[in-house]
Design an enzyme around this catalytic site. Sequence first.
Site, short mmCIF file in Angstrom:
data_model
loop_
_atom_site.label_atom_id
_atom_site.label_comp_id
_atom_site.label_asym_id
_atom_site.label_seq_id
_atom_site.Cartn_x
_atom_site.Cartn_y
_atom_site.Cartn_z
N GLY A 50 10.94 -5.70 72.86
CA GLY A 50 9.78 -6.58 72.94
C GLY A 50 8.84 -5.98 73.95
O GLY A 50 8.43 -4.84 73.81
N GLU A 51 8.56 -6.72 74.98
CA GLU A 51 7.66 -6.24 76.02
C GLU A 51 8.30 -6.57 77.38
O GLU A 51 8.43 -7.73 77.73
CB GLU A 51 6.29 -6.92 75.85
CG GLU A 51 5.26 -6.52 76.86
CD GLU A 51 5.16 -5.01 77.03
OE1 GLU A 51 4.92 -4.30 76.05
OE2 GLU A 51 5.32 -4.55 78.18
N SER A 52 8.70 -5.49 78.08
CA SER A 52 9.47 -5.71 79.31
C SER A 52 8.68 -6.49 80.36
O SER A 52 9.27 -7.27 81.13
CB SER A 52 9.93 -4.37 79.88
OG SER A 52 8.82 -3.52 80.14
N CYS A 82 15.50 -0.85 73.96
CA CYS A 82 14.06 -0.65 74.15
C CYS A 82 13.58 -1.40 75.41
O CYS A 82 13.93 -1.01 76.51
CB CYS A 82 13.35 -1.07 72.87
SG CYS A 82 11.91 -0.08 72.55
N ARG A 111 8.37 3.96 80.77
CA ARG A 111 7.89 3.09 79.69
C ARG A 111 6.96 3.86 78.75
O ARG A 111 6.24 4.75 79.18
CB ARG A 111 7.12 1.89 80.25
CG ARG A 111 7.97 0.89 80.97
CD ARG A 111 7.13 -0.25 81.53
NE ARG A 111 6.50 -1.02 80.47
CZ ARG A 111 5.22 -1.38 80.48
NH1 ARG A 111 4.43 -1.05 81.48
NH2 ARG A 111 4.73 -2.06 79.47
N ILE A 140 10.18 2.70 68.67
CA ILE A 140 8.91 1.96 68.59
C ILE A 140 8.41 1.71 70.02
O ILE A 140 8.86 0.78 70.68
CB ILE A 140 9.10 0.62 67.85
CG1 ILE A 140 9.76 0.84 66.48
CG2 ILE A 140 7.78 -0.11 67.70
CD1 ILE A 140 10.29 -0.42 65.83
N ARG A 141 7.53 2.53 70.48
CA ARG A 141 7.00 2.42 71.85
C ARG A 141 8.12 2.31 72.89
O ARG A 141 8.03 1.57 73.86
CB ARG A 141 6.06 1.21 71.99
CG ARG A 141 4.71 1.42 71.29
CD ARG A 141 3.70 0.36 71.68
NE ARG A 141 4.25 -0.98 71.61
CZ ARG A 141 4.40 -1.79 72.65
NH1 ARG A 141 4.02 -1.41 73.84
NH2 ARG A 141 4.90 -2.98 72.49
N HIS A 177 15.86 1.01 68.44
CA HIS A 177 16.23 -0.28 67.86
C HIS A 177 17.32 -0.08 66.81
O HIS A 177 17.00 0.23 65.66
CB HIS A 177 15.02 -0.92 67.17
CG HIS A 177 13.97 -1.36 68.12
ND1 HIS A 177 13.88 -2.64 68.59
CD2 HIS A 177 12.96 -0.68 68.71
CE1 HIS A 177 12.86 -2.75 69.43
NE2 HIS A 177 12.27 -1.56 69.52
N GLU A 179 19.06 -2.47 65.54
CA GLU A 179 19.12 -3.68 64.71
C GLU A 179 18.20 -3.60 63.50
O GLU A 179 18.41 -4.30 62.53
CB GLU A 179 18.81 -4.93 65.55
CG GLU A 179 17.36 -5.15 65.94
CD GLU A 179 16.85 -4.21 67.02
OE1 GLU A 179 17.62 -3.37 67.51
OE2 GLU A 179 15.65 -4.30 67.35
N1 GLN Z 1 6.76 -0.72 75.42
C1 GLN Z 1 7.61 -1.85 75.58
C2 GLN Z 1 7.83 -2.19 77.05
O1 GLN Z 1 7.38 -1.52 77.89
C3 GLN Z 1 8.96 -1.64 74.89
C4 GLN Z 1 8.78 -1.50 73.38
C5 GLN Z 1 9.89 -2.09 72.58
O2 GLN Z 1 10.76 -2.80 73.10
N2 GLN Z 1 9.86 -1.86 71.30
O3 GLN Z 1 8.48 -3.16 77.34
#
Ligand code: GLN
Length: 200
Positions: A50-52, A82, A111, A140-141, A177, A179
């Site tokens: 998600g987004e940390s 992630c 990150r 993914i990012r 990921h 999952e």
């Molecule tokens: N870029 C996101 C972060 O810094 C991580 C990306 C992800 O969990 N798919 O949290």
Amino acid sequence: MAGKPKVGVLALQGDVREHAALLADLGAEVVAVRRPEELASVSGLVIPGGESTVIDKLSRAFGLAQPIRDAIRGGMPVLGTCAGLIMLADSVLDAIDGQQTFGGLDVVVRRNAFGRQTESFEAELHIAALGDEPVRAAFIRGPVVESVGPSATTLAALDDGRVVAVEQGNLIGLSFHPEISGEARFHRRLLAAAARTAGV
Ligand code: GLN
């Protein structure tokens, strides 16, 4: 129920449902963890992607950050994918101002090391601990593990040597990921550790 570990998915933000579905498929009793009481009821935890920065802020706002730290210190098995890996890292590069983690993994992560969403890719990884079948990993990012301290172990690296999976005791951290590519072996490993620590 005997033999059925009760595990949580940290459900503040991110791809909670995918992890919960995978764990349920593997026979676990799954709890969406948003409150300390829910955390206290489980014997293992997934921290999703998600987004940390958001997971950090919400976990503090919900009074969950310190209980999660305490659970990690107490040996609770945790799988972080992630953003979840970022939350497990002791140290983060390219963090936003004031960003905190739960910590526990003796690693430094960076990150967004693989670029933007549009630069997402899949790779096959060979992880001896999981057997011969390669792991299909979706990036993914995600973060990269820039350095692995003496307490942590590298599980997998890309062909160019960048570390993307680490383990330390009951903690597993993945840059990718599993999952979304139907890779269940990390979750199985989490459930096995959860069953061991819970004595089921
Ligand atoms: N870029 C996101 C972060 O810094 C991580 C990306 C992800 O969990 N798919 O949290």
